[in-house]
Design an enzyme around this catalytic site. Structure first.
Site, short mmCIF file in Angstrom:
data_model
loop_
_atom_site.label_atom_id
_atom_site.label_comp_id
_atom_site.label_asym_id
_atom_site.label_seq_id
_atom_site.Cartn_x
_atom_site.Cartn_y
_atom_site.Cartn_z
N ALA A 8 0.85 -1.20 0.00
CA ALA A 8 0.00 0.00 0.00
C ALA A 8 0.88 1.23 0.00
O ALA A 8 1.82 1.34 0.79
CB ALA A 8 -0.92 0.01 1.23
N CYS A 9 0.59 2.17 -0.91
CA CYS A 9 1.31 3.44 -0.95
C CYS A 9 0.29 4.57 -0.80
O CYS A 9 -0.92 4.34 -0.88
CB CYS A 9 2.10 3.58 -2.25
SG CYS A 9 1.07 3.76 -3.73
#
Length: 488
Positions: A8-9
């Protein structure tokens, strides 16, 4: 070995999926099994309970909080930034294998009872404060960006259709003619403006959520709305989000009778938290932050000449330095915050940031096309994709090149992006759209100088990359392997 991973960014676009691909390729090369849950902007398909149960270890490659983290309780966990997964996926798998050999504390034991439940689902409780603060802020930014994109592009479209005077149009609830282009422009402007009104509350609400989970959302949103009301803007939103999260996290530590515990998350915590945050924002900290915002606005309005060029160069360098990472997001959030302030200088800053953000992938695409022998086959393949990514203002398109050869690529792209930012500010190019890349050029003020700034920056970066590659040692098998793993 069997592994599961979550990536996840902050934006949930490029880094999230590139990290997943790198981990999958590294596991395949090692003969291991790995399934990845990508918590991206398009949503995610959760890992199955049986898959998690059978896994030997869990890898979290995330720059924001991992959703529903309690599913992995009792499993050995390895945590890393998204870029670590992109740059060194085999190293993460080695750490996961080592963690799998270590005993894990019983999740039902005293350790779980004493842990901070507010942090457990978002950020590892044992992380350093700086790491947690970064993840809290990036979580707020990641939820804010869709509102920025939707609202900003609609407002920009309204100006393209109806001119800048469209902001003075009467409300469409009182006057709307479906056959009138001007009325459609007014409608787009008013919808986009409504979306922009959520920016600060969403930022504050999800910073608070990252700190203390769902009970903190209401205090965070209300604190953000108050920040807008008193004129504290984005600085007030940041303060309100951190304050709301801290208040709820503190209240969570208070021991209450079992009969009250059941209503704490849905009634008591939101009620008390909203009251405390509201009082503090209205009475104590809102006005001082509003004065700071007014000073920032005056400073931006007064920028001209060399000062404006220096600011453009700084923001351009920040955008290119970590290509979608925290420093990039600081520059981008600063530019978006300026859109809500208004004024010509703020629009020039947005144009400079977007122009600079297009430079790294476009420059590397050009360099790999002109001198393909200096790049690995994987990098040349990434270069063909980088044309579209760069044109779309997705700076992450340059990451495979930076991961394989950071000491040559990053300084080269920073120089070109800084030049573009400075030139864009010097030329006075303006932009009201917060995203879109080359495809929103019709919405740019002074479009020809703006495009010239991008072209010059791309040429500077491409030349610098090629020079650095030629002066440095020949590409060896290690970088080639790294590039292959990243681009898989």
């Amino acid at each position: 070995m069997k592994y599961v991973a979550v990536t996840a960014c902050p934006t949930g676009i490029a880094h999230t999926y590139m990290a997943a691909e790198a981990l999958e390729q590294a596991a395949k090369d090692a003969g291991d099994e790995l399934q990845v849950e990508t918590q991206g902007s398009a949503g995610s398909t959760p890992l199955g309970a049986e898959t998690i149960r059978d896994a030997d270890a869990v890898i979290f490659a995330a720059d924001v909080g991992v959703r529903d983290r309690d599913r992995f309780a009792g499993k050995p966990v390895v945590e890393a930034a998204v870029k670590q997964a992109i740059n060194d996926a085999p190293g993460l798998l080695a750490r996961a294998a080592e963690a799998a050999r270590e005993p894990v504390a019983d999740p039902g034991g005293p350790q779980a009872e004493d842990a901070e439940p507010a942090l457990a689902s978002k950020v590892e409780a044992g992380s350093g404060f700086g790491s947690r603060l970064r993840q809290w802020l990036m979580t707020g930014v990641s939820y804010m960006i869709p509102f920025v994109a939707a609202g900003g592009l609609l407002i920009a479209l309204s100006f393209a259709l109806g001119g800048y005077q469209i902001i003075d149009a009467p409300p469409v609830t009182e006057q709307f003619d479906a056959a009138s282009l001007t009325d459609w422009a007014a409608l787009a402007n008013q919808i986009g403006s409504a979306a922009f009104e959520f920016l600060v509350p969403v930022l504050a609400g999800f910073i608070a959520f990252a700190i203390a989970d769902r009970p903190a959302i209401a205090p965070g949103f209300v604190g953000g709305a108050i920040a807008t009301t008193v004129g504290a803007g984005f600085l007030g939103g940041l303060a309100a989000g951190l304050l709301a999260g801290a208040v709820i996290a503190g209240l969570n530590r208070v021991k209450v009778p079992r009969g009250i515990a059941g209503i704490m998350p849905v009634v008591v915590l939101p009620l008390v938290g909203t009251l405390v945050v509201g009082v503090l924002m209205f009475v104590v900290i809102g006005k001082p932050i509003a004065l700071a915002m007014a000073g920032l606005t005056d400073w931006l309005t007064g920028l001209s000449g060399a000062n404006a060029a220096l600011l453009g160069a700084l923001l351009g360098a920040m955008i290119a330095f970590d290509m979608g990472g925290p420093i990039n997001k600081v520059a981008y959030t600063f530019a978006v915050g300026g859109l809500s302030i208004g004024g010509t200088t703020s629009l020039e800053i947005m144009a400079a940031v977007m122009a600079a953000g297009m430079v790294p992938p476009l420059a590397l695409a050009l360099a790999s096309a002109v001198r393909g022998s200096l790049f690995t086959p994987a990098e040349r393949a990434n270069g063909r994709t980088a044309w579209l990514l760069g044109a779309s203002f997705i700076t992450e398109g340059a990451i495979p090149f930076a991961a394989a050869d950071p000491l040559r690529v990053i300084p080269s792209t920073v120089v070109g992006a800084a030049a573009t930012g400075a030139l864009s500010m010097t030329f006075g190019a303006t932009l009201r759209a917060p995203h879109g890349g080359i495809f929103v050029t019709p919405l740019v003020g002074n479009p020809l100088p703006y495009l010239a700034a991008i072209v010059l920056g791309v040429l500077v970066s491409a030349a610098a990359v090629l020079l650095a590659k030629r002066l440095g040692r020949p590409v060896d098998p290690a970088p080639q392997a790294a590039g292959t793993a990243v681009s898989a």
